[in-house]
Write a protein that holds these residues in place. Structure first.
Motif, PDB file in Angstrom:
ATOM      1  N   TYR A 119      53.158 -21.958  -1.963  1.00 20.44           N
ATOM      2  CA  TYR A 119      53.393 -23.303  -2.490  1.00 20.44           C
ATOM      3  C   TYR A 119      52.348 -23.659  -3.544  1.00 20.44           C
ATOM      4  O   TYR A 119      52.682 -24.218  -4.602  1.00 20.44           O
ATOM      5  CB  TYR A 119      53.386 -24.352  -1.382  1.00 20.44           C
ATOM      6  N   GLN A 156      63.403 -27.456 -12.430  1.00 17.52           N
ATOM      7  CA  GLN A 156      62.672 -27.880 -11.236  1.00 17.52           C
ATOM      8  C   GLN A 156      61.650 -28.945 -11.589  1.00 17.52           C
ATOM      9  O   GLN A 156      61.529 -29.962 -10.903  1.00 17.52           O
ATOM     10  CB  GLN A 156      61.972 -26.680 -10.593  1.00 17.52           C
ATOM     11  N   LEU A 191      57.867 -16.504  -5.733  1.00 18.43           N
ATOM     12  CA  LEU A 191      57.429 -17.640  -4.928  1.00 18.43           C
ATOM     13  C   LEU A 191      58.615 -18.341  -4.279  1.00 18.43           C
ATOM     14  O   LEU A 191      58.515 -18.836  -3.147  1.00 18.43           O
ATOM     15  CB  LEU A 191      56.651 -18.624  -5.805  1.00 18.43           C
ATOM     16  N   PHE A 192      59.734 -18.387  -4.974  1.00 25.73           N
ATOM     17  CA  PHE A 192      60.952 -18.958  -4.418  1.00 25.73           C
ATOM     18  C   PHE A 192      61.332 -18.230  -3.131  1.00 25.73           C
ATOM     19  O   PHE A 192      61.647 -18.850  -2.109  1.00 25.73           O
ATOM     20  CB  PHE A 192      62.078 -18.870  -5.443  1.00 25.73           C
ATOM     21  N   ARG A 246      61.675 -28.100  -1.244  1.00 22.41           N
ATOM     22  CA  ARG A 246      60.771 -28.079  -2.413  1.00 22.41           C
ATOM     23  C   ARG A 246      61.075 -26.898  -3.325  1.00 22.41           C
ATOM     24  O   ARG A 246      61.118 -27.031  -4.557  1.00 22.41           O
ATOM     25  CB  ARG A 246      59.311 -28.033  -1.951  1.00 22.41           C
ATOM     26  N   ARG A 247      61.299 -25.732  -2.765  1.00 21.81           N
ATOM     27  CA  ARG A 247      61.539 -24.566  -3.607  1.00 21.81           C
ATOM     28  C   ARG A 247      62.867 -24.685  -4.353  1.00 21.81           C
ATOM     29  O   ARG A 247      63.043 -24.094  -5.418  1.00 21.81           O
ATOM     30  CB  ARG A 247      61.508 -23.279  -2.773  1.00 21.81           C
ATOM     31  N   GLN A 248      63.800 -25.485  -3.818  1.00 23.75           N
ATOM     32  CA  GLN A 248      65.114 -25.609  -4.432  1.00 23.75           C
ATOM     33  C   GLN A 248      65.237 -26.831  -5.336  1.00 23.75           C
ATOM     34  O   GLN A 248      66.337 -27.128  -5.817  1.00 23.75           O
ATOM     35  CB  GLN A 248      66.193 -25.647  -3.344  1.00 23.75           C
ATOM     36  N   LEU A 289      58.948 -18.894  -0.022  1.00 19.54           N
ATOM     37  CA  LEU A 289      59.062 -20.181   0.671  1.00 19.54           C
ATOM     38  C   LEU A 289      60.369 -20.325   1.440  1.00 19.54           C
ATOM     39  O   LEU A 289      60.660 -21.390   1.975  1.00 19.54           O
ATOM     40  CB  LEU A 289      58.930 -21.334  -0.337  1.00 19.54           C
ATOM     41  N   GLU A 290      61.137 -19.260   1.528  1.00 18.54           N
ATOM     42  CA  GLU A 290      62.399 -19.293   2.253  1.00 18.54           C
ATOM     43  C   GLU A 290      62.140 -19.399   3.757  1.00 18.54           C
ATOM     44  O   GLU A 290      61.060 -19.074   4.259  1.00 18.54           O
ATOM     45  CB  GLU A 290      63.200 -18.024   1.950  1.00 18.54           C
ATOM     46  N   ALA A 309      59.794 -27.251   3.042  1.00 19.19           N
ATOM     47  CA  ALA A 309      59.420 -26.177   2.112  1.00 19.19           C
ATOM     48  C   ALA A 309      60.644 -25.635   1.387  1.00 19.19           C
ATOM     49  O   ALA A 309      60.606 -25.348   0.180  1.00 19.19           O
ATOM     50  CB  ALA A 309      58.708 -25.057   2.866  1.00 19.19           C
ATOM     51  N   ASP A 310      61.749 -25.505   2.106  1.00 19.23           N
ATOM     52  CA  ASP A 310      62.985 -25.024   1.486  1.00 19.23           C
ATOM     53  C   ASP A 310      63.501 -26.031   0.465  1.00 19.23           C
ATOM     54  O   ASP A 310      63.959 -25.656  -0.616  1.00 19.23           O
ATOM     55  CB  ASP A 310      64.037 -24.778   2.560  1.00 19.23           C
ATOM     56  N   LEU A 346      53.176 -22.019  -6.714  1.00 20.18           N
ATOM     57  CA  LEU A 346      54.337 -22.626  -7.343  1.00 20.18           C
ATOM     58  C   LEU A 346      53.948 -23.949  -8.004  1.00 20.18           C
ATOM     59  O   LEU A 346      54.382 -24.241  -9.132  1.00 20.18           O
ATOM     60  CB  LEU A 346      55.429 -22.861  -6.296  1.00 20.18           C
TER      61      LEU A 346
END
Length: 413
Positions: free
Chosen positions: A187, A376, A218-219, A349-351, A222-223, A346-347, A190
């Motif tokens: 994170y 993003q 990084l995507f 945020r990455r999306q 964070l999965e 977290a999911d 990212l």
């Protein structure tokens, strides 16, 4: 100042608390229970005074919230003194310097000032539905926004973009996730990658192929991990009362955050007994997941069918009162005290930007060089801005204006 660790000073039951003690107590309660916990009795108990003393000195709960916000603003001005002085000294911030300095500021707010930041984002959320909080919190919110306006000016960002509130919104949304996820290296990387791209102008440049690869890495990092409860993307919407319950969860989550998701409230909305709802959705976490899946399913349907072609950007995030930006912001805030929601946050945020990047060719056909990383960053700023305003036409207009300012900036870049 560590507001969580600071114990209340021993005082007589009849002696009113100082502003600093009141702020420290509010930070402790907000960290443990959220805004809903900031009532007179828990505050009085934390301060070791009677409710009568507290109410006689400050007034009703609204007056106490006002006093808390005044104390927080004083602390804000003290904390930001050094950073403002640095901005004046540096005069102009090169993109790399702006990104590094912003990263340091966010990290200090998320780590050293974590308790104060938790109170800040809780009040951001509460101010969108509680007018008394909105009035009390406005000076603190304005001071934070003014700092980022000055920061953006030194970094060379356009005046129209800064006036729209997009940059201040960016750091509001990112702060909520930083408080929760700063311990996670993927994170933090990212966040840093986004800041580098933001202050270099959003547009992907030929020498940034490495950034694209890092973003993808990084995507994936964070999965969801195996065994973590997850939100299904495009989940089937159940018919009958479960579907009604999921819709009620979605509406409450968008409107008032996680604290609005109680079994009794949702059961009443769905028209089923409390015990029936609890059997299908045993915990508050299950209600949150149901609400998110309902919102995301509607959003994906709208995007996939291209129903938004030619419409304003705000339509993407507000279908029939189901606002994915508000809901995910609420989950990020609540996850600090409800750890089972951390993986979900977290999911989310990455999306950030995953749907916006699909729609940019329709919404901004003349803007080129906008990849998922750019989308993003755009999305983070727009979501943060929207979460400072009550749902409705004013928020939609503000988001659309900010989006237009971002696109104009990209076109000039």
């Amino acid at each position: 100042m560590d507001y969580l660790a600071e114990a209340p000073a021993t005082r007589k039951r009849g002696q009113p608390p100082t502003a600093q003690a009141l702020l420290a107590a509010a930070c402790r309660i907000a960290a443990a229970e959220g805004f809903a916990g900031l009532t007179l009795r828990p505050l009085a108990e934390s301060l070791e005074v009677s409710v009568t003393v507290l109410s006689n000195h400050y007034g009703a709960r609204a007056d106490v919230i006002t006093a808390i916000c005044k104390a927080a603003l004083a602390e804000e001005l003290r904390l930001f003194t050094t950073w403002r002085r640095d901005l004046v000294t540096l005069e102009t911030l090169a993109p790399a310097v702006a990104a590094d300095l912003a990263e340091i500021i966010v990290e200090e707010l998320a780590v050293d000032q974590r308790a104060l930041s938790q109170l800040f984002v809780e009040l951001v959320q509460a101010s969108t539905w509680d007018e008394t909080v909105q009035a009390a919190f406005a000076p603190w919110l304005q001071a934070r926004g003014q700092f980022w306006h000055e920061f953006g000016t030194r970094a060379g960002l356009p005046a129209a973009l800064l006036a729209s509130g997009w940059l201040a919104g960016y750091f509001i949304d990112e702060l909520a996730y930083s408080v929760l996820l700063n311990h996670a290296p993927p994170y933090r990387l990212l966040r840093r990658l986004c800041l580098r791209r933001l202050f270099s102008g959003l547009v992907q440049r030929p020498d940034e192929n490495g950034d694209t690869a890092l973003f993808s890495l990084l995507f994936d990092a964070l999965e969801y991990q195996p065994g973590e409860p997850s939100v299904m993307q495009g989940a089937d919407l159940s018919a009958g009362w479960p579907g009604c319950a999921a819709q009620a969860c979605a509406m409450q989550l968008s409107a008032r955050g996680v604290s609005g998701l109680t079994h009794r409230a949702i059961a009443a909305e769905a028209g089923v007994p409390h015990t029936t709802l609890s059997y299908r959705f045993p915990t508050q976490h299950d209600l949150v997941i149901a609400g998110l899946e309902y919102i995301i399913s509607h959003l994906l349907i709208a995007v996939d069918k291209a129903e938004l072609s030619g419409k304003q950007l705000a339509s993407i995030g507000d279908q029939h009162g189901l606002d994915v930006g508000r809901a995910t912001f609420a989950v990020a805030i609540a996850a600090t005290r409800l750890p089972r929601l951390a993986a979900c946050a977290a999911d989310m945020r990455r999306q950030r930007g995953i749907n916006l990047v699909k729609l940019l060719p329709q919404l901004a056909p003349d803007a080129s060089g906008l990849d998922w990383l750019a989308a993003q960053i755009m999305s983070i700023g727009l979501i943060g801005l929207a979460n400072t305003l009550p749902p409705g036409e004013t928020a939609r207009q503000a988001v659309n204006q900010a989006f237009g300012s971002v696109i104009s900036w990209v076109q000039r870049t």
